[in-house]
Structures are given as structure tokens and as C-alpha cells.
Design a protein around this motif. Structure first.
Motif, PDB file in Angstrom:
ATOM      1  N   PRO A 193       0.782  -1.246   0.000  1.00  0.00           N
ATOM      2  CA  PRO A 193       0.000   0.000   0.000  1.00  0.00           C
ATOM      3  C   PRO A 193       0.814   1.296   0.000  1.00  0.00           C
ATOM      4  CG  PRO A 193      -0.093  -1.045   2.156  1.00  0.00           C
ATOM      5  CD  PRO A 193       0.611  -2.008   1.235  1.00  0.00           C
ATOM      6  N   LYS A 194       2.003   1.282   0.498  1.00  0.00           N
ATOM      7  CA  LYS A 194       2.797   2.514   0.576  1.00  0.00           C
ATOM      8  C   LYS A 194       4.022   2.449  -0.333  1.00  0.00           C
ATOM      9  CE  LYS A 194       1.185   3.407   5.194  1.00  0.00           C
ATOM     10  NZ  LYS A 194       1.456   3.466   6.589  1.00  0.00           N
ATOM     11  N   THR A 195       3.897   1.676  -1.391  1.00  0.00           N
ATOM     12  CA  THR A 195       5.025   1.458  -2.279  1.00  0.00           C
ATOM     13  C   THR A 195       4.698   1.985  -3.669  1.00  0.00           C
ATOM     14  OG1 THR A 195       5.532  -0.568  -1.064  1.00  0.00           O
ATOM     15  CG2 THR A 195       6.568  -0.319  -3.212  1.00  0.00           C
ATOM     16  N   SER A 196       5.629   2.690  -4.248  1.00  0.00           N
ATOM     17  CA  SER A 196       5.460   3.101  -5.645  1.00  0.00           C
ATOM     18  C   SER A 196       6.241   2.119  -6.517  1.00  0.00           C
ATOM     19  CB  SER A 196       5.939   4.535  -5.861  1.00  0.00           C
ATOM     20  OG  SER A 196       7.294   4.647  -5.519  1.00  0.00           O
ATOM     21  N   PHE A 197       5.733   1.907  -7.709  1.00  0.00           N
ATOM     22  CA  PHE A 197       6.308   0.914  -8.609  1.00  0.00           C
ATOM     23  C   PHE A 197       6.753   1.561  -9.906  1.00  0.00           C
ATOM     24  CE2 PHE A 197       2.997  -1.234  -6.163  1.00  0.00           C
ATOM     25  CZ  PHE A 197       3.701  -2.300  -5.648  1.00  0.00           C
ATOM     26  N   SER A 198       7.806   1.022 -10.450  1.00  0.00           N
ATOM     27  CA  SER A 198       8.142   1.282 -11.847  1.00  0.00           C
ATOM     28  C   SER A 198       8.218  -0.094 -12.488  1.00  0.00           C
ATOM     29  CB  SER A 198       9.456   2.045 -11.974  1.00  0.00           C
ATOM     30  OG  SER A 198      10.534   1.250 -11.554  1.00  0.00           O
ATOM     31  N   VAL A 199       7.509  -0.242 -13.577  1.00  0.00           N
ATOM     32  CA  VAL A 199       7.417  -1.550 -14.226  1.00  0.00           C
ATOM     33  C   VAL A 199       7.952  -1.432 -15.644  1.00  0.00           C
ATOM     34  CG1 VAL A 199       5.855  -3.402 -14.964  1.00  0.00           C
ATOM     35  CG2 VAL A 199       5.383  -2.147 -12.850  1.00  0.00           C
ATOM     36  N   SER A 200       8.898  -2.288 -15.970  1.00  0.00           N
ATOM     37  CA  SER A 200       9.396  -2.372 -17.340  1.00  0.00           C
ATOM     38  C   SER A 200       9.095  -3.776 -17.851  1.00  0.00           C
ATOM     39  CB  SER A 200      10.893  -2.074 -17.393  1.00  0.00           C
ATOM     40  OG  SER A 200      11.608  -3.006 -16.611  1.00  0.00           O
ATOM     41  N   GLU A 201       8.930  -3.879 -19.132  1.00  0.00           N
ATOM     42  CA  GLU A 201       8.590  -5.177 -19.709  1.00  0.00           C
ATOM     43  C   GLU A 201       9.807  -5.778 -20.389  1.00  0.00           C
ATOM     44  OE1 GLU A 201       5.020  -7.197 -22.302  1.00  0.00           O
ATOM     45  OE2 GLU A 201       4.805  -5.171 -21.542  1.00  0.00           O
ATOM     46  N   GLU A 202       9.961  -7.087 -20.194  1.00  0.00           N
ATOM     47  CA  GLU A 202      11.049  -7.804 -20.852  1.00  0.00           C
ATOM     48  C   GLU A 202      10.666  -9.266 -20.994  1.00  0.00           C
ATOM     49  OE1 GLU A 202      14.190  -8.921 -17.369  1.00  0.00           O
ATOM     50  OE2 GLU A 202      14.157  -6.807 -17.926  1.00  0.00           O
ATOM     51  N   THR A 203      11.435  -9.992 -21.767  1.00  0.00           N
ATOM     52  CA  THR A 203      11.169 -11.417 -21.896  1.00  0.00           C
ATOM     53  C   THR A 203      11.489 -12.087 -20.562  1.00  0.00           C
ATOM     54  OG1 THR A 203      13.399 -11.832 -22.703  1.00  0.00           O
ATOM     55  CG2 THR A 203      11.690 -11.470 -24.369  1.00  0.00           C
ATOM     56  N   PRO A 204      10.795 -13.172 -20.239  1.00  0.00           N
ATOM     57  CA  PRO A 204      11.066 -13.828 -18.953  1.00  0.00           C
ATOM     58  C   PRO A 204      12.476 -14.415 -18.934  1.00  0.00           C
ATOM     59  CG  PRO A 204       9.556 -15.157 -20.272  1.00  0.00           C
ATOM     60  CD  PRO A 204       9.763 -13.863 -21.011  1.00  0.00           C
ATOM     61  N   PRO A 205      13.153 -14.338 -17.802  1.00  0.00           N
ATOM     62  CA  PRO A 205      14.457 -15.003 -17.698  1.00  0.00           C
ATOM     63  C   PRO A 205      14.302 -16.489 -18.021  1.00  0.00           C
ATOM     64  CG  PRO A 205      14.076 -13.585 -15.808  1.00  0.00           C
ATOM     65  CD  PRO A 205      12.785 -13.657 -16.562  1.00  0.00           C
ATOM     66  N   GLU A 206      15.284 -17.038 -18.679  1.00  0.00           N
ATOM     67  CA  GLU A 206      15.197 -18.418 -19.175  1.00  0.00           C
ATOM     68  C   GLU A 206      14.850 -19.417 -18.075  1.00  0.00           C
ATOM     69  OE1 GLU A 206      17.931 -21.645 -21.602  1.00  0.00           O
ATOM     70  OE2 GLU A 206      18.488 -19.525 -21.638  1.00  0.00           O
ATOM     71  N   ARG A 207      15.450 -19.257 -16.920  1.00  0.00           N
ATOM     72  CA  ARG A 207      15.204 -20.188 -15.807  1.00  0.00           C
ATOM     73  C   ARG A 207      13.723 -20.232 -15.428  1.00  0.00           C
ATOM     74  NH1 ARG A 207      16.887 -18.739  -9.739  1.00  0.00           N
ATOM     75  NH2 ARG A 207      15.905 -20.489  -8.709  1.00  0.00           N
ATOM     76  N   TYR A 208      13.084 -19.076 -15.378  1.00  0.00           N
ATOM     77  CA  TYR A 208      11.676 -18.981 -14.992  1.00  0.00           C
ATOM     78  C   TYR A 208      10.783 -19.533 -16.094  1.00  0.00           C
ATOM     79  CZ  TYR A 208      13.553 -15.994 -11.364  1.00  0.00           C
ATOM     80  OH  TYR A 208      14.266 -15.523 -10.299  1.00  0.00           O
ATOM     81  N   ASP A 209      11.080 -19.154 -17.326  1.00  0.00           N
ATOM     82  CA  ASP A 209      10.316 -19.630 -18.475  1.00  0.00           C
ATOM     83  C   ASP A 209      10.394 -21.158 -18.559  1.00  0.00           C
ATOM     84  OD1 ASP A 209       8.807 -18.854 -20.923  1.00  0.00           O
ATOM     85  OD2 ASP A 209      10.521 -19.780 -21.941  1.00  0.00           O
ATOM     86  N   GLN A 210      11.592 -21.697 -18.398  1.00  0.00           N
ATOM     87  CA  GLN A 210      11.770 -23.152 -18.457  1.00  0.00           C
ATOM     88  C   GLN A 210      11.013 -23.851 -17.329  1.00  0.00           C
ATOM     89  OE1 GLN A 210      16.024 -23.754 -18.475  1.00  0.00           O
ATOM     90  NE2 GLN A 210      16.141 -23.568 -20.710  1.00  0.00           N
TER      91      GLN A 210
END
Length: 173
Positions: A46-63
Motif C-alpha cells: 500500500p505505501k510502495t510506488s512501482f516502476s514496471v518495465s517489460e522484458e522477456t522472462p528469464p530463461e530459468r523462470y520460463d523453463q
């Protein structure tokens, strides 16, 4: 907080994953539940600001995610996660991670497991607020009578996931 957003196609529909700058999964949700993602982020941080960038998923996570859907139902266990939420929610989410793939628990059993045997409803609410689908397996919690109860990703997905893991109650096969 800096987050990276990635999209991953799965047999249950495209998913989005948010990783923090330490590459911990903060959110894993289906794309068609974008509004749910926004609500969960606002509630859990609730008290956090975010910056979000988009990228391809890291290979380890995708796999790992693709391996899970290919039948390696424990493939997600080693992915690092981090959550916000309340102390109680985090307790429930940590308990969810102890439910082995291929098994289910009722809300009452999960409440008892965290030392709050009368807290079934509170456990249900915390379960429903889980921001990290699959890795924190809230889909493995069912009704005491073996019925499938609510699921943030939708009941069809819950049915699919439990069948995929070999833990769909007999009366629902």
C-alpha cells in the motif's frame, strides 16, 4: 520498487509474471486477470510506488513454468518468491507451499496446520488474496467435502491444474 513484467504462454492461457530487482517472483497471474493483479499489488504494497518495465522472462523462470505444464509438477519449487501482505496472509501462503504437488487440503486442514483450527474463513480469504499462482499453490485447497471452491484464476483452471497434478477429487473426474 522496480519490477519487470514478463508474459508466458501456458496451456491454461497467457500469464504475466512480475519480478523484483532481486529476481524474486512477486506476482504470477493470468493475463485475463489484470484487474486482479492491480488490486493485489495495491493491497499488498500500500505505501510502495512501482516502476514496471517489460522484458522477456528469464530463461530459468520460463523453463520452470513450461516444465510444470509439461508434467514436471515440482518444477516451480525452486523459483524464488517474495510477498507483501499481512503477517497472517504470509503465514497462510507459506503453509500453502508445504502442500505437495499431487495432494490437496481443505480450508479447515490448512487452518489447523497454521495453528488456527477455527480460522477457515480467514484462511480462505488469505488464500484468495495469494498473488503468486502455481508457485504458491492455492489451487490445492478444496472444500471439506471434496468440492472445488473459489479460485482467483477461475474454476476451470483450478479443475485443470488439479487434474494435471493428479489430485482432482474422484467425484470430479
Amino acid at each position: 520498487m522496480k519490477l519487470t513484467l514478463s508474459h508466458i504462454d501456458t496451456p491454461t492461457g497467457p500469464m504475466m509474471m512480475l519480478l523484483d530487482d532481486e529476481k524474486r517472483v512477486r506476482l504470477l497471474e493470468w493475463v485475463d486477470h489484470q484487474a486482479r493483479m492491480d488490486r493485489l499489488l495495491a493491497r499488498h504494497y500500500p505505501k510502495t510506488s512501482f516502476s514496471v518495465s517489460e522484458e522477456t522472462p528469464p530463461e530459468r523462470y520460463d523453463q520452470a513454468i513450461h516444465a510444470y505444464f509439461a508434467g514436471e509438477i515440482n518444477a516451480l519449487d525452486a523459483l524464488p518468491i517474495a510477498f507483501g501482505g499481512t503477517v497472517f496472509q504470509r503465514t497462510v501462503w507459506q503453509a500453502l507451499q508445504t502442500i505437495p504437488a499431487g495432494r490437496t487440503l481443505s480450508y479447515g486442514q490448512l487452518a489447523a496446520r497454521i495453528g488456527n483450527p477455527k480460522g477457515m474463513r480467514a484462511v480462505g480469504l488469505a488464500n484468495g488474496a495469494n498473488p503468486i499462482a502455481l508457485i504458491v499453490p492455492c489451487h490445492r485447497v478444496i472444500g471439506a467435502n471434496g468440492t472445488l471452491t473459489g479460485y482467483g484464476g477461475g474454476m476451470e483452471r483450478k479443475h485443470w491444474l488439479l487434474r494435471h497434478e493428479g489430485s482432482l477429487p474422484q467425484n470430479l473426474l
